[in-house]
Design a protein around this motif. Structure first.
Motif, mmCIF file in Angstrom:
data_model
loop_
_atom_site.group_PDB
_atom_site.id
_atom_site.type_symbol
_atom_site.label_atom_id
_atom_site.label_comp_id
_atom_site.label_asym_id
_atom_site.label_seq_id
_atom_site.Cartn_x
_atom_site.Cartn_y
_atom_site.Cartn_z
ATOM 1 N N THR A 119 0.817 -1.209 0.000
ATOM 2 C CA THR A 119 0.000 0.000 0.000
ATOM 3 C C THR A 119 0.852 1.261 0.000
ATOM 4 O O THR A 119 0.347 2.347 -0.245
ATOM 5 C CB THR A 119 -0.973 0.036 1.196
ATOM 6 N N THR A 120 2.152 1.139 0.273
ATOM 7 C CA THR A 120 3.063 2.262 0.084
ATOM 8 C C THR A 120 3.460 2.232 -1.379
ATOM 9 O O THR A 120 4.347 1.498 -1.786
ATOM 10 C CB THR A 120 4.306 2.150 0.991
ATOM 11 N N LEU A 121 2.750 3.020 -2.177
ATOM 12 C CA LEU A 121 3.029 3.013 -3.605
ATOM 13 C C LEU A 121 4.361 3.665 -3.918
ATOM 14 O O LEU A 121 5.135 3.174 -4.716
ATOM 15 C CB LEU A 121 1.906 3.717 -4.369
ATOM 16 N N LEU A 122 4.623 4.807 -3.269
ATOM 17 C CA LEU A 122 5.808 5.583 -3.592
ATOM 18 C C LEU A 122 6.275 6.330 -2.354
ATOM 19 O O LEU A 122 5.461 6.815 -1.578
ATOM 20 C CB LEU A 122 5.455 6.586 -4.698
ATOM 21 N N SER A 123 7.571 6.422 -2.158
ATOM 22 C CA SER A 123 8.093 7.171 -1.016
ATOM 23 C C SER A 123 9.310 7.992 -1.443
ATOM 24 O O SER A 123 9.966 7.700 -2.427
ATOM 25 C CB SER A 123 8.458 6.226 0.140
ATOM 26 N N LEU A 124 9.556 9.012 -0.642
ATOM 27 C CA LEU A 124 10.667 9.926 -0.887
ATOM 28 C C LEU A 124 11.335 10.231 0.439
ATOM 29 O O LEU A 124 10.690 10.725 1.360
ATOM 30 C CB LEU A 124 10.156 11.221 -1.526
ATOM 31 N N ALA A 125 12.617 9.914 0.562
ATOM 32 C CA ALA A 125 13.372 10.255 1.766
ATOM 33 C C ALA A 125 13.873 11.683 1.615
ATOM 34 O O ALA A 125 14.469 12.038 0.602
ATOM 35 C CB ALA A 125 14.547 9.302 1.954
ATOM 36 N N GLN A 126 13.610 12.491 2.617
ATOM 37 C CA GLN A 126 13.929 13.911 2.546
ATOM 38 C C GLN A 126 14.570 14.323 3.866
ATOM 39 O O GLN A 126 14.146 13.877 4.922
ATOM 40 C CB GLN A 126 12.619 14.657 2.325
ATOM 41 N N THR A 127 15.592 15.165 3.824
ATOM 42 C CA THR A 127 16.238 15.652 5.039
ATOM 43 C C THR A 127 15.995 17.149 5.158
ATOM 44 O O THR A 127 16.279 17.909 4.234
ATOM 45 C CB THR A 127 17.755 15.383 5.003
ATOM 46 N N PHE A 128 15.441 17.543 6.305
ATOM 47 C CA PHE A 128 15.219 18.957 6.589
ATOM 48 C C PHE A 128 16.072 19.320 7.788
ATOM 49 O O PHE A 128 16.129 18.591 8.763
ATOM 50 C CB PHE A 128 13.744 19.227 6.879
ATOM 51 N N VAL A 129 16.734 20.461 7.714
ATOM 52 C CA VAL A 129 17.731 20.785 8.722
ATOM 53 C C VAL A 129 17.236 21.660 9.864
ATOM 54 O O VAL A 129 17.854 21.699 10.911
ATOM 55 C CB VAL A 129 18.968 21.449 8.075
ATOM 56 N N ASN A 130 16.137 22.345 9.703
ATOM 57 C CA ASN A 130 15.716 23.298 10.712
ATOM 58 C C ASN A 130 14.270 23.036 11.130
ATOM 59 O O ASN A 130 13.356 23.189 10.338
ATOM 60 C CB ASN A 130 15.855 24.726 10.164
ATOM 61 N N LYS A 131 14.072 22.651 12.396
ATOM 62 C CA LYS A 131 12.731 22.332 12.889
ATOM 63 C C LYS A 131 11.828 23.556 12.981
ATOM 64 O O LYS A 131 10.621 23.419 13.035
ATOM 65 C CB LYS A 131 12.807 21.653 14.255
ATOM 66 N N THR A 132 12.386 24.746 13.003
ATOM 67 C CA THR A 132 11.552 25.940 13.144
ATOM 68 C C THR A 132 11.185 26.567 11.792
ATOM 69 O O THR A 132 10.488 27.556 11.744
ATOM 70 C CB THR A 132 12.263 26.995 14.012
ATOM 71 N N THR A 133 11.673 25.984 10.709
ATOM 72 C CA THR A 133 11.359 26.475 9.368
ATOM 73 C C THR A 133 10.154 25.729 8.821
ATOM 74 O O THR A 133 9.997 24.542 9.050
ATOM 75 C CB THR A 133 12.565 26.260 8.427
ATOM 76 N N THR A 134 9.301 26.424 8.090
ATOM 77 C CA THR A 134 8.174 25.772 7.425
ATOM 78 C C THR A 134 8.633 25.286 6.065
ATOM 79 O O THR A 134 9.173 26.053 5.270
ATOM 80 C CB THR A 134 7.000 26.758 7.256
ATOM 81 N N TYR A 135 8.448 24.003 5.799
ATOM 82 C CA TYR A 135 8.791 23.407 4.514
ATOM 83 C C TYR A 135 7.504 22.991 3.813
ATOM 84 O O TYR A 135 6.555 22.555 4.457
ATOM 85 C CB TYR A 135 9.683 22.172 4.704
ATOM 86 N N TYR A 136 7.485 23.099 2.496
ATOM 87 C CA TYR A 136 6.313 22.729 1.714
ATOM 88 C C TYR A 136 6.646 21.550 0.804
ATOM 89 O O TYR A 136 7.628 21.597 0.066
ATOM 90 C CB TYR A 136 5.860 23.903 0.843
ATOM 91 N N LEU A 137 5.850 20.511 0.876
ATOM 92 C CA LEU A 137 5.945 19.376 -0.036
ATOM 93 C C LEU A 137 4.618 19.305 -0.771
ATOM 94 O O LEU A 137 3.569 19.176 -0.144
ATOM 95 C CB LEU A 137 6.191 18.068 0.722
ATOM 96 N N LYS A 138 4.641 19.403 -2.074
ATOM 97 C CA LYS A 138 3.404 19.438 -2.847
ATOM 98 C C LYS A 138 3.354 18.258 -3.798
ATOM 99 O O LYS A 138 4.367 17.851 -4.355
ATOM 100 C CB LYS A 138 3.328 20.726 -3.653
ATOM 101 N N ALA A 139 2.149 17.750 -4.003
ATOM 102 C CA ALA A 139 1.959 16.645 -4.937
ATOM 103 C C ALA A 139 0.639 16.813 -5.669
ATOM 104 O O ALA A 139 -0.362 17.201 -5.077
ATOM 105 C CB ALA A 139 1.971 15.317 -4.187
ATOM 106 N N LYS A 140 0.647 16.534 -6.928
ATOM 107 C CA LYS A 140 -0.567 16.466 -7.739
ATOM 108 C C LYS A 140 -0.731 14.998 -8.110
ATOM 109 O O LYS A 140 0.202 14.369 -8.604
ATOM 110 C CB LYS A 140 -0.444 17.300 -9.012
#
Length: 110
Positions: free
Chosen positions: A60-81
């Motif tokens: 059921t996990t069709l697709l995954s992406l490993a991502q590293t973010f360095v700052n917990k206080t920053t807002t990051y955006y991940l978008k998918a269509k």
């Protein structure tokens, strides 16, 4: 009558942190679950010439992406269509994020 879209402004720092979002480059950052298959496709795309085509096999996990973010206080955006054919009968689809230790995640759908 014409087809209308409503564009909602987003913050200036609203940069998509998703690697290879349109799959124009060879697919290297993405992985499938189980023995599902992943290929570049020109059948359906939002922008550009390509999209990802995932074929379900056994996870059921069709697709995954490993991502590293360095700052917990920053807002990051991940978008998918996601394109779902009109004859889809496979149940509810879910896009999810996980593994962000010490961070809060928010899912926005439209």
């Amino acid at each position: 009558m014409g087809l209308w879209n409503i564009i909602v402004p987003t913050p200036a720092n609203d940069r998509n942190e998703c690697l290879e979002p349109s799959f124009e480059m060879p697919i290297v950052a993405w992985a499938t679950g189980g023995t599902n298959t992943l290929a570049r496709s020109t059948e359906q795309q939002y922008r550009g010439a390509y999209s990802a085509k995932i074929t379900y096999s056994n996870s059921t996990t069709l697709l995954s992406l490993a991502q590293t973010f360095v700052n917990k206080t920053t807002t990051y955006y991940l978008k998918a269509k996601v394109y779902v054919p009109s004859n889809w009968d496979g149940g509810i689809l879910t896009l999810s994020t996980s593994g962000y230790t010490g961070a809060t995640t928010t899912t926005v759908t439209d």
